[in-house]
Write a protein that holds these residues in place. Structure first.
Motif, mmCIF file in Angstrom:
data_model
loop_
_atom_site.group_PDB
_atom_site.id
_atom_site.type_symbol
_atom_site.label_atom_id
_atom_site.label_comp_id
_atom_site.label_asym_id
_atom_site.label_seq_id
_atom_site.Cartn_x
_atom_site.Cartn_y
_atom_site.Cartn_z
ATOM 1 N N SER C 84 0.862 -1.170 0.000
ATOM 2 C CA SER C 84 0.000 0.000 0.000
ATOM 3 C C SER C 84 0.898 1.219 0.000
ATOM 4 N N ILE C 95 -5.117 -5.682 6.040
ATOM 5 C CA ILE C 95 -6.485 -6.110 5.724
ATOM 6 C C ILE C 95 -7.058 -7.197 6.607
ATOM 7 N N ARG C 98 -9.424 -6.261 9.474
ATOM 8 C CA ARG C 98 -10.629 -5.612 8.961
ATOM 9 C C ARG C 98 -11.525 -6.625 8.254
ATOM 10 N N LEU C 99 -10.901 -7.528 7.561
ATOM 11 C CA LEU C 99 -11.673 -8.567 6.885
ATOM 12 C C LEU C 99 -12.415 -9.420 7.906
ATOM 13 N N THR C 277 -13.685 -3.450 6.139
ATOM 14 C CA THR C 277 -13.037 -3.238 4.851
ATOM 15 C C THR C 277 -13.602 -2.030 4.106
ATOM 16 N N LEU C 292 -4.026 -1.914 -2.648
ATOM 17 C CA LEU C 292 -4.874 -2.118 -1.486
ATOM 18 C C LEU C 292 -6.331 -2.302 -1.932
ATOM 19 N N LEU C 296 -8.624 -5.683 -1.604
ATOM 20 C CA LEU C 296 -9.846 -5.692 -0.793
ATOM 21 C C LEU C 296 -11.019 -6.230 -1.607
#
Lengths: 357, 386, 325
Positions: C84, C95, C98-99, C277, C292, C296
C-alpha cells in the motif's frame, strides 16, 4: 396381513349398521365477493363395511363434503348447518359438525377413526420427509406404541399395501416413488391406525389406467380384510359401477339423487343422473352416433339458478315450475331419494321431512 | 353477465372448476385488459403508480415545479431552516386568506460566532401558486418564468425546505435531483433490460452449452458484493470527464451488474413458454424461429418483463444514491439525490441542518412507490392465473 | 452428497478467477500507473532514471497479462498482495483484521436477519390479511426502501440530538488500537448491535417477504391437509411440515443475502466509521492506493463466494430433492 390387527373391533353394534350419517350439510365459503354455497344441503348415509360413492362433475361440492366430515375445510369455508353423526368405535354417537375443528376431540377421530386419501399422491406427501416418518407419525399419534414398534408396524403397513421391499422404502422420499406407489403409501398412512372409515377423494384420478385398477383392487381387498367402510368420491361412473354399494349423485352442492347402485344405474330418476349415464361411451355401440352431452355448463357459483339448480340444463324442464320451486328431497323407494319436481305429484311419495329417521 | 369481470375472475379462483356465463366478458377481453382489471384491484399498487407517474412528471418539468434553479444561491441565506406556510393572516377585520411565510433574523452568538435564525413574525413574505420567478428554458425550447410554487414577489427569500451551506434552496434542488435520480434508474434498467433480454433469451431459447455458460456468468456476477465493485469501478472514472459522460458511465456500470436478475426472469419465461402448446403448435405449423419468438413468445412475456423492470429500478436508484453519497458516483454540479445527501454526510452537518436529509425522504418515497407498483404489476402480470 | 459438494466447488472455480481479473482491472483502471500517483505524492522530485528503475522493479513495462500473472501468483503462492503506497506497508498487514471484522458483522447480521424474519414471516403468513400482517408488510416495504446509510445517519442523528451520544465505531476509544483480549471482544459485542440492526433492516424486510410467500405457498399444499387429516395438532403440523419446507428457499436466499450484507456494510461502515473493509476500500480508492483497493475487492468477493458455497451445501443438506437435480 394378520399381525396388523392389534385393536380392530369394528363390530361395535349399531342397530341399523349406520356408521356415518350426514344430514342436510351446508358448507359455505365466505369470500370477499360473496358467499359460495359449495355444499348446500347434502345427505348421505354410510353403513358398516359398505362403499358409498359420491359422484358429480368437478365443482359440485363432493370434495368439500368429504373435507367437511373431517373438518378440514380450508379457510373461508365453514359448515353453516347440518349434522355429521358418527358412531365411535367405543360406541356412542357424536356430531362432528359441532366440534371445534382444531380441538383434541376431532383430532382423535382424524386418522384414528376416519382417514382420508387425496387426489394427488405426489403433493399429499411431504417432499422433505421420508415415507416412514409420515406413517410412523400417524401410528404414534393414535396408538400407544414405542418408536421401534411404530417403525415395525409402518413396514408391515407398506407391505400390506403391496409396496415391495417395504422396510427399505420406509426411508425413501416421496419423489423417489412412482405415482401408484405413492398412492399406496398414502393408503398405508391412512390405514395405519385401522380407521372405521376411509374417505377416498378421487384417489385414482391422477393415475394412469392400469394403476387405477390396481389401486381400486387394493382398496377393495383391504376393505374386505379390515371391514372398514369407504366413502369414495369420484366423477368416474365406471369406477362407481365397479365398487359402489350405494351412490349419491351431486349437482351444485345438492344430493340430487341417492340410492343403491343397482337402482341408480338401472332405474335412474333424476334427469341429471340419466344424462350422466347417457354420456358414458359404450363399447359395442356400432351406430356411431355422437356421444350424448349435457347441454350448457355448470353455472357460476354466484349465478345459482333459482328453483331447481339443474333446470337451465334439464331436458325435462317444466316452465314456471322448475325455475321457481326448489325441489325437496323425496323418497321414491326404500332407500332411493331424488330431488326433482317430475316426481312431486306421485301420491306414494313422501317428502324428506316426513321420513322417519 | 352484469357482474364485474374482475369479480368473476376472482370467483373462478375460489372454485376453479366452476365456469360461468359471467366469464364471457373475460373470454373476449385481451391480455392487457385482463392485466389492467387485475391491477386495478390492487389499491396500494394503484396509489404507488400515481406517485411514480407524479415523480416522473416532476422530473420532466423540474424547472416549473422548483421555485429556484438548482444553482441559485444566496450567500446571505445559508442554512436557513424550513419555513412553514401560514395560510391565514389576522387583520383588524378578522382572518383573511393570505398564504405567507415569516421572515427571519440572523443572530450571531458573540462567543462562538455561530449563526442562528430567529423567526421574525413582523415580516411576512407572501407565497403563491403559479408565480413568476426566475426565467428558465424548458427542454431548451421555451423560455418561461412560471413556477408552481414560490415567493409571490420575485426576490423574497422563501425557502420552504430550508437552504444548504451555500444558501441554495433544498426544495428546488431535491426537485432537480428527481430528474437525475429517477432517470438513472430508468436508463440503467433500460441498458440492463437490453443485456438481460438478449442474453436471457439466448440462454433460455437455445439451452445447452450456451445456456450453461450464461448461467455460470450470472451466478458469478450475483455472488459478487456489488457495492465494493461499483466503488472500485466508478472510482476509476476520470475526474476530468464532463458530467454527462460520468452520468452515462455510472449507469453503464450499474447495469453491467444489474442485468442478471432480468436475464434470469427472461430465461425462466422462455423455458416455460418453449414447451407451451401454442409455441409447439406454431413450430409444427412451420413458423420461422424469429417469428415464433417475436409473434408468439414475446407478447406473453412482456407483462412479466415490465413488472421485473419496475422492481429493478429502485435498486438502481439506491445504488446511484449510495455511490453519489460517497462522492464516487455523480459529482456536483450534477444534482441527484445522492449528490445532495453528500451535504449530510456526517452527524455534525445533520445536527446543524437536519433538513438536508430531505432528499433522503424523496429516495424512500420513490423506492417505496416503485416497489409497491412493481409488486402489483407482478401480481397482475399473469391474469390467467388465480 | 460428497459428489454434489465436489460439483458445486468445481462450478465455483471460475468465479474467483473472474473476480481476480475484475480486481486487477480496477487496479489498472486509473489513468497512468500507480507509479505516477506515487511520483505525484513524493515530496522530492524523482528523476527519470529512478522512475525507470522503479518501473522495471514493479514489472510495469511487461505486457498486461504478465503483470496480472505476477500479481495473482504473488497472492496465491506467497500471500503477497503488494504494497500500500498510502500506508507504506504491505497490503496484507492492513487487511486481515478488517476482513475478520467485516465477516463478524456480516455473520451477526445474518443471524439477526434470520432470527427476526423467520418468526415474523411465519406470523404474517399464518395470520394472512389481518392487521398484524398488513403492518408487517408495510414496515417491511419501508425497511426495504430506506438505504442503509440513510438509516445509519438518522439513527446517529437521533442518538446525538436526543441522547447526546455519538454512536458509531466498533470499539470504545480505549480499545481501538489495543491488542485482542477478552475485554476487547466484549467491547466489540457491545458496539455491534447498532450496525447489525442497520445492516439487517433491508435483509430482514426482504426475508420476511420471502418467508411469508413461501409459507403461503406451502400452507395451501395438499400434504398439509393430509397431515391434518392424520390428526396432527395445528402447531405441530405448522412447524413440522410447511415451515420446514418453506425454510429451504430461505437457505438458498442466503446465497444473495450474504453478498448483499457484505456489500451493504461497505457504505454503512463508512458512515458509522467501523473498522471494516468498507472505509479502507473507500480511502484507498480516493487515494488511488490501487493494490490495497484491488486486494480488498478480491478478498471480499472471495469471501462472499465461500458464503454462497456454504449456503448451497447447507441447502443440499436440508433438502433431499436438491442432490437429485
Amino acid at each position: 396381513m394378520q399381525p396388523i390387527h392389534t385393536r380392530l373391533d369394528n363390530s361395535a353394534p349399531a342397530a341399523d349398521g349406520v356408521l356415518l350419517d350426514v344430514r342436510n350439510l351446508q358448507t359455505h365459503f365466505f369470500t370477499d365477493e360473496g358467499v359460495v354455497k359449495a355444499v348446500d344441503g347434502v345427505n348421505l348415509t354410510l353403513k358398516r363395511g359398505q362403499t358409498l360413492c359420491v359422484v358429480g362433475e368437478s365443482g359440485c361440492g363432493k370434495s368439500v363434503t368429504a373435507r367437511s366430515i373431517l373438518r378440514i375445510v380450508p379457510a373461508p369455508g365453514e359448515i353453516v348447518s347440518g349434522q355429521i353423526n358418527f358412531r365411535k368405535r367405543q360406541g356412542g354417537s357424536i356430531d362432528l359438525a359441532t366440534m371445534n375443528p382444531k380441538g383434541r376431540e376431532i383430532r382423535r377421530i382424524r386418522g384414528g377413526e376416519i382417514s382420508m386419501i387425496f387426489q394427488e399422491p405426489m403433493s399429499s406427501l411431504s417432499p422433505v420427509h421420508t415415507i416412514g416418518s409420515q406413517i410412523m407419525e400417524a401410528i404414534m399419534l393414535h396408538l400407544p406404541v414405542t418408536k421401534r414398534e411404530a417403525r415395525k408396524r409402518a413396514a408391515a403397513m407398506l407391505d400390506l399395501v403391496g409396496i415391495p421391499r417395504a422396510s427399505e422404502r420406509l426411508d425413501a422420499y416421496s419423489f423417489e416413488l412412482s405415482g401408484g406407489m405413492r398412492q399406496r403409501a398414502m393408503i398405508a398412512i391412512a390405514l395405519a391406525c385401522e380407521p372405521q372409515v376411509l374417505i377416498a377423494d378421487e384417489p385414482t384420478t391422477a393415475l394412469d389406467v392400469t394403476t387405477q385398477a390396481n389401486i381400486l383392487d387394493l382398496i377393495r381387498d383391504l376393505q374386505q380384510v379390515t371391514g372398514m367402510s369407504v366413502l369414495f368420491i369420484t366423477h368416474d361412473l365406471g369406477v362407481v359401477a365397479e365398487i359402489a354399494d350405494e351412490v349419491v349423485v351431486m349437482y351444485l352442492g345438492r344430493d340430487v339423487e341417492s340410492g343403491a347402485v343397482d337402482a341408480i344405474f338401472h332405474d335412474p330418476k333424476h334427469p341429471y343422473t340419466r344424462a350422466l349415464l347417457q354420456s358414458i361411451p359404450r363399447y359395442g355401440n356400432h351406430d356411431r352416433r355422437r356421444l350424448y352431452s349435457i347441454k350448457g355448463i355448470v353455472p357460476h357459483p354466484f349465478d345459482r339458478p333459482r328453483g331447481c339448480p339443474f333446470h337451465p340444463r334439464c331436458d325435462d324442464f317444466i316452465a314456471h315450475k322448475c325455475d321457481r320451486i326448489d325441489p325437496p328431497r323425496q323418497f321414491i323407494g326404500r332407500e332411493h331419494s331424488v330431488r326433482c319436481l317430475l316426481y312431486a305429484g306421485a301420491p306414494e311419495l313422501n317428502s324428506d321431512k316426513e321420513l322417519p329417521s | 353477465m352484469t357482474e364485474e369481470p374482475t369479480r368473476a375472475l376472482k370467483d373462478a379462483s375460489a372454485d376453479p372448476a366452476a365456469e360461468s356465463t359471467a366469464e364471457t366478458r373475460i373470454v373476449v377481453a385481451n391480455q392487457w385488459q385482463l392485466i389492467w382489471w387485475k391491477f386495478r384491484k390492487h389499491r396500494l399498487a394503484m396509489a404507488a403508480g400515481v406517485v411514480t407517474i407524479f415523480l416522473y412528471v416532476v422530473a420532466a418539468f423540474a424547472e416549473f415545479f422548483a421555485p429556484y434553479s438548482a444553482g441559485t444561491y444566496s450567500a446571505r441565506h445559508t442554512f436557513i431552516p424550513p419555513q412553514s406556510i401560514n395560510l391565514f393572516q389576522q387583520t383588524d377585520a378578522g382572518w383573511r386568506l393570505y398564504p405567507h411565510v415569516y421572515g427571519f433574523q440572523v443572530e450571531v452568538d458573540p462567543d462562538s460566532f455561530k449563526r442562528t435564525y430567529v423567526l421574525d413574525e413582523t415580516v411576512t413574505y407572501p407565497v403563491g401558486l403559479f408565480v413568476r420567478g426566475e426565467e428558465y428554458e424548458l427542454w431548451g425550447l421555451f423560455t418561461l418564468d412560471l413556477h408552481l410554487i414560490g415567493a409571490a414577489q420575485y426576490g423574497d427569500p422563501v425557502y420552504l425546505l430550508g437552504t444548504d451551506r451555500l444558501g441554495r434552496d433544498v426544495l428546488s434542488r431535491t426537485i432537480y435531483g428527481t430528474r437525475i435520480s429517477m432517470s438513472v434508474g430508468l436508463v440503467g434498467v433500460g441498458l440492463s433490460l437490453l443485456l438481460g433480454v438478449i442474453l436471457g433469451g439466448i440462454s433460455g431459447y437455445y439451452g445447452g452449452i450456451v445456456d450453461n455458460l450464461i448461467q455460470r456468468t450470472i451466478e458469478i456476477l450475483r455472488s459478487l458484493p456489488t457495492i465494493p465493485l461499483w466503488m472500485g469501478l466508478s472510482a476509476a472514472i476520470p475526474l476530468t470527464w464532463p458530467p454527462v459522460r460520468v452520468y452515462f458511465a455510472i449507469t453503464v456500470l450499474l447495469s453491467l451488474i444489474g442485468w442478471t436478475a432480468l436475464a434470469r426472469e427472461v430465461r425462466g419465461r422462455f423455458l416455460s413458454l418453449k414447451t407451451e402448446d401454442f409455441v409447439i403448435a406454431a413450430r409444427l405449423d412451420g413458423v420461422r424461429e424469429l417469428q415464433i419468438i417475436l409473434r408468439h413468445m414475446a407478447p406473453s412475456m412482456t407483462s412479466h418483463i415490465i413488472a421485473s423492470v419496475t422492481l429493478a429500478i429502485p435498486g438502481m436508484i439506491l445504488a446511484e444514491t449510495a455511490l453519489s453519497f460517497l462522492g464516487i458516483g455523480l459529482r456536483p454540479p450534477v444534482v441527484s439525490w445522492g449528490v445532495l445527501l453528500q451535504e449530510a454526510q456526517n452527524v455534525r452537518s445533520i445536527a446543524t441542518a437536519p433538513w438536508l436529509l430531505f432528499p433522503g425522504l424523496a429516495v424512500v418515497v420513490a423506492v417505496l412507490a416503485m416497489n409497491f407498483l412493481g409488486d402489483g404489476l407482478r401480481d397482475a402480470a399473469d391474469p390467467y392465473q388465480a | 452428497m460428497l459428489w454434489y459438494i465436489a460439483r458445486r466447488i468445481l462450478y465455483l472455480i471460475p468465479t474467483p478467477l473472474v473476480v481476480s481479473i475484475i480486481a486487477f482491472i480496477v487496479i489498472q483502471l486509473p489513468p497512468g500507473d500507480f507509479l505516477a500517483s506515487l511520483i505525484s505524492k513524493a515530496e522530492e522530485t524523482i528523476d527519470q532514471a529512478q522512475v525507470d528503475a522503479l518501473r522495471e522493479r514493479y514489472g510495469l513495462n511487461d505486457p498486461i497479462y504478465v503483470q496480472y500473472w505476477k500479481w495473482i501468483s504473488g497472492i496465491v503462492l506467497r500471500g503477497d498482495f503488494g504494497d500500500s503506497f498510502e500506508w507504506n506497508r504491505p497490503v496484507s498487514d492492513l487487511i486481515w483484521e478488517r476482513l475478520a471484522l467485516t465477516m463478524v458483522i456480516s455473520l451477526f447480521t445474518l443471524a439477526f436477519v434470520w432470527i427476526v424474519s423467520i418468526p415474523i414471516g411465519i406470523y404474517s403468513a399464518v395470520k394472512k390479511y389481518t392487521i398484524g400482517d398488513y403492518l408487517v408488510t408495510v414496515i417491511g416495504f419501508i425497511g426495504l426502501a430506506i438505504p442503509n446509510f440513510l438509516l445509519a445517519l438518522v439513527l446517529m442523528y437521533i442518538a446525538f440530538r436526543y441522547f447526546g451520544q455519538s454512536v458509531g465505531g466498533l470499539f470504545s476509544p480505549d480499545y481501538i488500537e489495543a491488542p485482542w483480549s477478552y475485554q476487547r471482544v466484549l467491547d466489540l459485542l457491545a458496539h455491534l448491535w447498532l450496525p447489525v440492526i442497520i445492516l439487517g433492516t433491508a435483509g430482514t424486510a426482504a426475508l420476511i417477504r420471502v418467508m411469508r410467500a413461501n409459507l403461503l405457498d406451502e400452507l395451501s399444499k395438499l400434504y398439509v391437509d393430509a397431515a391434518r387429516a392424520r390428526g396432527l395438532s395445528e402447531l405441530k403440523l405448522l412447524f413440522k411440515y410447511p415451515v420446514r419446507v418453506a425454510l429451504n428457499p430461505l437457505v438458498s436466499a442466503m446465497a444473495w443475502v450474504f453478498p448483499a450484507l457484505v456489500s451493504g456494510s461497505a457504505i454503512t461502515s463508512i458512515v458509522l466509521n467501523l473498522q471494516t473493509t468498507g472505509p479502507l476500500l473507500y480511502r484507498s480508492l480516493q487515494a488511488q492506493d490501487m493494490y490495497l483497493a484491488g486486494s480488498l475487492i478480491l478478498l471480499v468477493s472471495v469471501l462472499t463466494i465461500i458464503g454462497t458455497l456454504v449456503s448451497d451445501i447447507l441447502l443440499a443438506w436440508i433438502d433431499p430433492r436438491i442432490q437429485l437435480q
